[in-house]
Design a protein around this motif. Structure first.
Motif, mmCIF file in Angstrom:
data_model
loop_
_atom_site.group_PDB
_atom_site.id
_atom_site.type_symbol
_atom_site.label_atom_id
_atom_site.label_comp_id
_atom_site.label_asym_id
_atom_site.label_seq_id
_atom_site.Cartn_x
_atom_site.Cartn_y
_atom_site.Cartn_z
ATOM 1 N N ASP A 128 49.281 33.404 -52.654
ATOM 2 C CA ASP A 128 49.813 33.217 -51.303
ATOM 3 C C ASP A 128 48.728 32.657 -50.378
ATOM 4 O O ASP A 128 47.541 32.972 -50.533
ATOM 5 C CB ASP A 128 50.313 34.557 -50.754
ATOM 6 N N ASP A 129 49.128 31.866 -49.397
ATOM 7 C CA ASP A 129 48.163 31.194 -48.524
ATOM 8 C C ASP A 129 48.172 31.702 -47.080
ATOM 9 O O ASP A 129 47.503 31.120 -46.219
ATOM 10 C CB ASP A 129 48.445 29.683 -48.505
ATOM 11 N N GLN A 130 48.937 32.773 -46.803
ATOM 12 C CA GLN A 130 48.990 33.258 -45.412
ATOM 13 C C GLN A 130 47.606 33.624 -44.892
ATOM 14 O O GLN A 130 47.222 33.234 -43.790
ATOM 15 C CB GLN A 130 49.901 34.494 -45.330
ATOM 16 N N PHE A 131 46.876 34.388 -45.682
ATOM 17 C CA PHE A 131 45.547 34.812 -45.227
ATOM 18 C C PHE A 131 44.570 33.646 -45.255
ATOM 19 O O PHE A 131 43.708 33.523 -44.374
ATOM 20 C CB PHE A 131 45.027 35.953 -46.100
ATOM 21 N N THR A 132 44.710 32.772 -46.226
ATOM 22 C CA THR A 132 43.820 31.613 -46.334
ATOM 23 C C THR A 132 43.835 30.801 -45.043
ATOM 24 O O THR A 132 42.799 30.294 -44.596
ATOM 25 C CB THR A 132 44.262 30.719 -47.509
ATOM 26 N N ALA A 133 45.010 30.722 -44.443
ATOM 27 C CA ALA A 133 45.161 29.885 -43.245
ATOM 28 C C ALA A 133 44.409 30.437 -42.038
ATOM 29 O O ALA A 133 44.083 29.683 -41.118
ATOM 30 C CB ALA A 133 46.648 29.742 -42.917
ATOM 31 N N VAL A 134 44.127 31.732 -42.037
ATOM 32 C CA VAL A 134 43.487 32.337 -40.861
ATOM 33 C C VAL A 134 42.086 32.874 -41.147
ATOM 34 O O VAL A 134 41.375 33.292 -40.241
ATOM 35 C CB VAL A 134 44.362 33.482 -40.293
ATOM 36 N N ALA A 135 41.684 32.888 -42.427
ATOM 37 C CA ALA A 135 40.411 33.519 -42.797
ATOM 38 C C ALA A 135 39.196 32.772 -42.270
ATOM 39 O O ALA A 135 38.116 33.362 -42.120
ATOM 40 C CB ALA A 135 40.322 33.634 -44.322
ATOM 41 N N THR B 116 36.290 33.953 -49.515
ATOM 42 C CA THR B 116 37.134 33.156 -50.418
ATOM 43 C C THR B 116 38.467 32.756 -49.798
ATOM 44 O O THR B 116 39.154 31.877 -50.318
ATOM 45 C CB THR B 116 37.426 33.952 -51.696
ATOM 46 N N GLY B 117 38.862 33.436 -48.721
ATOM 47 C CA GLY B 117 40.180 33.173 -48.139
ATOM 48 C C GLY B 117 41.301 33.819 -48.923
ATOM 49 O O GLY B 117 42.479 33.501 -48.711
#
Length: 427
Positions: free
Chosen positions: A109-116, A262-263
Motif C-alpha cells: 500500500d502507498d498511503q503512508f509512502t505518500a506522506v512519509a 523507507t516509506g
C-alpha cells in the motif's frame, strides 16, 4: 512463574543473562493463510460503510473501523477481510478482531509512502500506532500532560526474553534513525537510552544520552528506571507520564526509524520463543500470525496440561488457544512442560518474609496478601500500598507457600478500576 530456578540461584535475586555476542538472524515465519488484527474497542464501533467482510486490503494498508472512532490497525498481508468479530483479552478487555485471508501475490500500500517524506507527529499517529513494539505516540499528543523526557529501554522487561536486546544490538542503525525521528516529530531533545551495565561500552554515537542500570531483574521496569536513572520517585497512583516521562521500547523506536526511512509501515514483529527446556529462539513473524504457526516453525508441540504463555516467566499471561495472534507488543511466547508448571496453593501465608525481602518497592507484601486473599481490596490499597506494586512478579517467585501473589495483585487492581469506572459513570 517457573517451578525450577532460572539460573540456579539460591538467593531471591535473579540476574538478566549477560551478553553473549552477536545474535543469530531471527528465524523467518512463513506468511500465514490468515492473520488476525486486534483493535481496541467494541464491535459496535465498526461502521459497515467503512469496513466489511470481502474488502480487499494491501500490505501496510490502514484498516479503519470507522471514521468516528478513528481506531485502526495496519494490515500485515495482502488479502481479503474474512471475518470481523469480538475478541476478549485479559480481565475482560474487548477488542475488535479483523481476520484477513492472505493472497498469493503481495501488493504494498502507498498511503503512508505518500506522506512519509514530511515526518510529523500527526503522520505517526495516523499510521504507526500499531507498529512493532506499539510506540506510545498518543502520549506525545496529550494536551493535559507535558512530556519533557523520552526513555528508550534497550533491555527486556522480563527474564529469558531477548527481543529488545536483539534490536539494540543488531539494528543499531534503525534505532539511531528512530531517535532522530522522535526528536523531529516530538520536538523533545531529552532522550535517554537505558541499557544494562554490562553493555554500555557497546554504544557509540546514537544521538541520545546513554545510561546504565543494574543487571538484576527488574532493572528494565519503568518505575525502577525512574528511580535509578532519573532520580524521580513516581507517587502512588501516578504514572511516569504524570512526571513528564514516556517510555518507548527499542523495537518501537527502530520501527519508527525504518518507517520514515523507507516509506513503508513495518509489519513484522520480532518474538522470543522460550522453549520447554528454557532455551530461546528469535523469530520474525507478520503481526496477526497465529501462535500455532510460530510453534510449528520452531518444531514445538503442546501436549495436554502443558502451558502456553504470552510474555516472560515472571509477568507473562497464560493463554488457552494456539490461535491467539501475535500482536505489536507480543515480545515473547513461552512454553512450559506440564511437569514444570508450578504448584499453586491456597495455603495461608506462613510469614517467612521472603516476599518482603525481595520486593523492589519495599512493600509489606506479607500483610498485603492477607487482605487480597480475603478480597478486601480497598483496605489493601489504603493501608498496605497496593498501588506501589510495580508488578515484577518476584513475590510469587519466592513465595514458600506457593501463593499466587502476583495474580492476586493484578486482580485487585482490576477490580478496583472497575469500581472507579462505575462510580465515574454514575456521577
Amino acid at each position: 512463574m517457573m517451578k525450577k530456578p532460572f539460573f540456579g540461584l539460591s538467593k531471591p535475586r535473579v540476574i538478566y543473562p549477560p551478553s553473549q555476542g552477536a545474535f543469530p538472524i531471527p528465524k523467518s515465519i512463513p506468511t500465514p493463510g490468515r492473520v488476525t488484527l486486534l483493535i481496541d474497542g467494541a464491535l459496535s464501533f465498526v461502521d459497515k460503510d467503512v469496513l466489511k467482510k470481502g474488502d480487499a486490503v494491501k500490505t501496510g494498508q490502514k484498516v479503519l473501523l470507522s471514521k468516528e472512532s478513528g481506531g485502526y490497525a495496519i494490515s500485515s498481508v495482502t488479502g481479503t477481510v474474512s471475518d470481523i468479530s469480538v475478541f476478549e483479552g485479559d480481565f475482560g478487555k474487548i477488542y475488535v478482531a479483523v481476520s484477513i485471508d492472505s493472497a498469493k501475490a503481495e501488493q504494498l500500500d502507498d498511503q503512508f509512502t505518500a506522506v512519509a517524506a514530511e515526518p510529523s507527529l500527526q503522520t505517526a499517529l495516523d499510521f504507526l500506532q500499531t507498529a512493532p513494539g506499539k510506540p506510545p505516540l498518543s502520549m506525545l499528543s496529550n494536551l493535559e500532560k507535558t512530556i519533557e523526557t523520552l526513555v528508550i529501554y534497550a533491555e527486556d522487561k522480563d527474564l529469558l526474553i531477548t527481543t529488545n536486546r536483539y534490536i539494540a544490538t543488531s539494528r543499531f542503525s534503525s534505532l539511531t534513525k528512530g531517535i532522530d525521528m522522535l526528536k523531529k516529530i516530538s520536538g523533545i531533545d531529552d532522550i535517554i537510552v537505558v541499557t544494562p551495565r554490562d553493555r554500555i561500552q557497546s554504544y557509540g554515537e546514537i544521538g541520545a544520552k546513554v545510561r546504565a542500570v543494574d543487571t538484576a531483574y527488574p532493572a528494565a521496569n519503568p518505575q525502577n528506571i525512574m528511580n535509578q536513572v532519573l532520580g524521580k520517585a513516581v507517587p502512588v497512583g501516578k504514572a511516569p507520564e504524570d512526571l513528564g516521562v514516556v517510555f518507548f521500547s527499542a523495537e518501537s523506536v527502530a520501527a519508527l526509524g525504518d518507517a520514515f526511512e523507507t516509506g513503508r509501515v513495518p509489519v513484522n514483529k520480532i518474538i522470543t520463543v522460550i522453549h520447554k527446556d528454557g532455551s530461546q529462539t528469535l523469530v520474525e513473524a507478520r503481526i496477526g500470525t497465529p501462535i500455532r504457526n510460530v510453534l510449528a516453525a520452531c518444531g514445538e508441540t503442546l501436549s495436554d496440561m502443558d502451558r502456553l504463555i504470552v510474555g516472560g516467566p515472571m509477568t507473562g499471561n497464560a493463554i488457552y488457544s494456539e490461535e491467539h495472534p501475535v500482536q505489536p507488543d507480543t515480545d515473547a511466547v513461552m512454553l512450559q512442560d506440564k511437569a514444570d508448571v508450578p504448584f499453586v496453593s491456597d495455603y495461608p501465608c506462613i510469614n517467612c518474609g521472603e516476599c518482603v525481602r525481595v520486593c523492589p518497592a519495599k512493600m509489606p507484601v506479607n500483610m498485603l496478601v492477607r487482605f487480597l486473599e480475603a478480597g478486601v481490596y480497598q483496605t489493601a490499597a489504603d493501608e498496605y500500598d497496593l498501588y506501589s506494586c510495580i508488578e515484577c512478579g518476584l513475590c510469587s517467585y519466592v513465595c514458600v507457600a506457593k501463593i499466587p501473589i502476583f495474580q492476586y495483585i493484578r486482580l485487585a487492581k482490576f477490580a478496583l478500576s472497575q469500581v472507579q469506572t462505575a462510580e465515574e459513570q454514575n456521577d
